[in-house]
Design an enzyme around this catalytic site. Structure first.
Site, PDB file in Angstrom:
ATOM      1  CE  LYS A 172      -4.369  -2.000   1.191  1.00  0.00           C
ATOM      2  NZ  LYS A 172      -5.436  -2.289   2.138  1.00  0.00           N
ATOM      3  NE  ARG A 230      -7.576  -8.400   0.091  1.00  0.00           N
ATOM      4  CZ  ARG A 230      -7.113  -7.663  -0.909  1.00  0.00           C
ATOM      5  NH1 ARG A 230      -6.079  -6.856  -0.743  1.00  0.00           N
ATOM      6  NH2 ARG A 230      -7.682  -7.732  -2.094  1.00  0.00           N
TER       7      ARG A 230
HETATM    8  N1  HH2 Z   1      -7.458  -3.975   0.486  1.00  0.00           N
HETATM    9  C1  HH2 Z   1      -7.766  -3.986  -0.826  1.00  0.00           C
HETATM   10  C2  HH2 Z   1      -8.860  -4.722  -1.308  1.00  0.00           C
HETATM   11  N2  HH2 Z   1      -9.594  -5.489  -0.490  1.00  0.00           N
HETATM   12  N3  HH2 Z   1     -10.042  -6.301   1.692  1.00  0.00           N
HETATM   13  C3  HH2 Z   1      -9.768  -6.321   3.004  1.00  0.00           C
HETATM   14  N4  HH2 Z   1     -10.497  -7.070   3.840  1.00  0.00           N
HETATM   15  N5  HH2 Z   1      -8.721  -5.573   3.521  1.00  0.00           N
HETATM   16  C4  HH2 Z   1      -7.933  -4.791   2.746  1.00  0.00           C
HETATM   17  O1  HH2 Z   1      -7.012  -4.124   3.275  1.00  0.00           O
HETATM   18  C5  HH2 Z   1      -8.212  -4.752   1.337  1.00  0.00           C
HETATM   19  C6  HH2 Z   1      -9.293  -5.527   0.841  1.00  0.00           C
HETATM   20  C7  HH2 Z   1      -6.937  -3.167  -1.768  1.00  0.00           C
HETATM   21  O2  HH2 Z   1      -5.874  -3.948  -2.300  1.00  0.00           O
HETATM   22  P1  HH2 Z   1      -5.905  -4.627  -3.756  1.00  0.00           P
HETATM   23  O3  HH2 Z   1      -7.050  -5.590  -3.858  1.00  0.00           O
HETATM   24  O4  HH2 Z   1      -4.604  -5.215  -4.090  1.00  0.00           O
HETATM   25  O5  HH2 Z   1      -6.095  -3.405  -4.723  1.00  0.00           O
HETATM   26  P2  HH2 Z   1      -7.308  -2.949  -5.615  1.00  0.00           P
HETATM   27  O6  HH2 Z   1      -8.413  -2.553  -4.693  1.00  0.00           O
HETATM   28  O7  HH2 Z   1      -6.756  -1.788  -6.400  1.00  0.00           O
HETATM   29  O8  HH2 Z   1      -7.732  -4.096  -6.493  1.00  0.00           O
END
Ligand code: HH2
Length: 331
Positions: free
Chosen positions: A268, A303
């Site tokens: 992040k 995660r």
């Molecule tokens: N962060 C993201 C997405 N889903 N779910 C939970 N429970 N906790 C988190 O911190 C979280 C999440 C964001 O990360 P990522 O899926 O890699 O990115 P994007 O939203 O751009 O797909």
């Protein structure tokens, strides 16, 4: 104790409102419960035995591997936005030691454009179906804010409804979550399009705590047993660097909600800002440092994008971290 690898014998008493400036008191847990009866239930929940949904083991920190079936995710957008590569990636993550794989079809990065339901369904359902057909050895999580997407994913065999809106985005979500083996309630301030514009809190730690407490109560009122609920303070979702750091430092507070704690720090922005690493995919080392501080404070599920590296770090961390003695142990 709630977390086998972290023990909490003392309690820090935090105040808000008019008493917010009072110096922090650190008291033995029993003394704090006697002095502040209104907090006794929360103090008791810290030490109550915890179970994880989906028959996951409670004795070690777990890893949730991220599979973004999107063209625009902040760190891996477009890398596996077709079903075949996404299925292969998820199976690779399970092979590398992921305990859960989290499938998402809508980026929730700051500024992300919402994805129509039909598009999100078309992204994630073939992946979940393919994983079930391939005998995916670990539980599948669906990362969505939409009830219809969660419902179809669960019907195919997904087990965890990971809702970054904590059932606030879609009025039908609570009804769907009632049928899910597990639910993750995450805190976010605002929606992805605008959440980083000017996030504000009275006291970020206590505000996020109160939000999660209220969402757990709402979920229970909707018929979702607490044993199926996992909570997440939502690092980076409507939070500045200082907010993220305050939450990471105060993580043990969330133990008193009595639910397993999931945390997503992987790659992040705040890791990039702290380390000076601009490219998100190169933030693995900083991500692991943040993840280890979180498990030390009792996070149950991490995660992450970089599963193999995180599993390697956790194996070393576990080998050198003695489990606290069980009550009655004299050694
Ligand atoms: N962060 C993201 C997405 N889903 N779910 C939970 N429970 N906790 C988190 O911190 C979280 C999440 C964001 O990360 P990522 O899926 O890699 O990115 P994007 O939203 O751009 O797909």
């Amino acid at each position: 104790m709630g977390v086998p690898w972290a023990a909490f014998a003392e309690v820090r008493v935090l105040h808000r409102g008019a008493a917010a400036d009072r110096p922090a008191e650190v008291l033995p847990a029993d003394a704090a419960a006697a002095l502040y009866p209104e907090a006794a239930a929360a103090i008791q929940r810290i030490s109550a035995p915890r179970t994880l949904p989906m028959a996951l083991p409670i004795g070690r920190p777990l890893v949730m591997g991220v599979v973004n079936v999107t063209p625009d995710s902040f760190s891996d957008g477009g890398q596996h936005d077709e079903a075949g590569p996404a299925i292969g990636h998820a199976l690779d993550l399970a092979e590398a030691g992921a305990d859960i794989v989290d499938i998402g079809g809508e980026s929730t990065r700051p500024g992300a454009i919402p994805v129509p339901e039909e598009e999100e369904l078309a992204r994630v359902l073939p992946v979940i179906e393919g994983l079930i057909d391939a005998g995916c050895p670990v539980p599948i999580s669906i990362d969505t804010r939409k009830a219809a997407v969660a419902e179809r994913a669960l019907a195919l065999g997904a087990q965890l409804f990971n809702d970054v809106s904590a059932l606030t985005h879609d009025p039908a979500s609570a009804g769907v979550a009632r049928k899910a083996p597990a639910l993750c309630l995450m805190h976010a301030q605002g929606d992805p399009q605008s959440m980083q514009a000017n996030p504000r809190y009275g006291d970020v730690l206590l505000d996020v705590y109160d939000f999660l407490s209220e969402r757990i109560a709402a979920a229970e009122a909707a018929g979702i047993p607490r044993e199926r609920i996992v909570i997440d303070p939502g690092i980076g979702f409507g939070k500045t660097m200082e907010h993220n750091l305050a939450l990471l430092r105060g993580l043990p507070l969330f133990q008193s909600l009595g639910c397993p704690l999931l945390l997503g720090v992987s790659r992040k922005r705040f890791i990039g800002t702290l380390s000076g690493v601009e490219t998100a995919a190169e933030r693995v080392h900083g991500s692991i440092a943040a993840a280890l501080t979180a498990v030390t404070q009792g996070a149950h599920i991490l995660r992450v994008h970089d599963v193999a590296a995180t599993v390697q770090a956790l194996r070393v961390w576990r080998a050198v971290t003695p489990s606290p003695p069980e009550p009655g142990d004299t050694a």
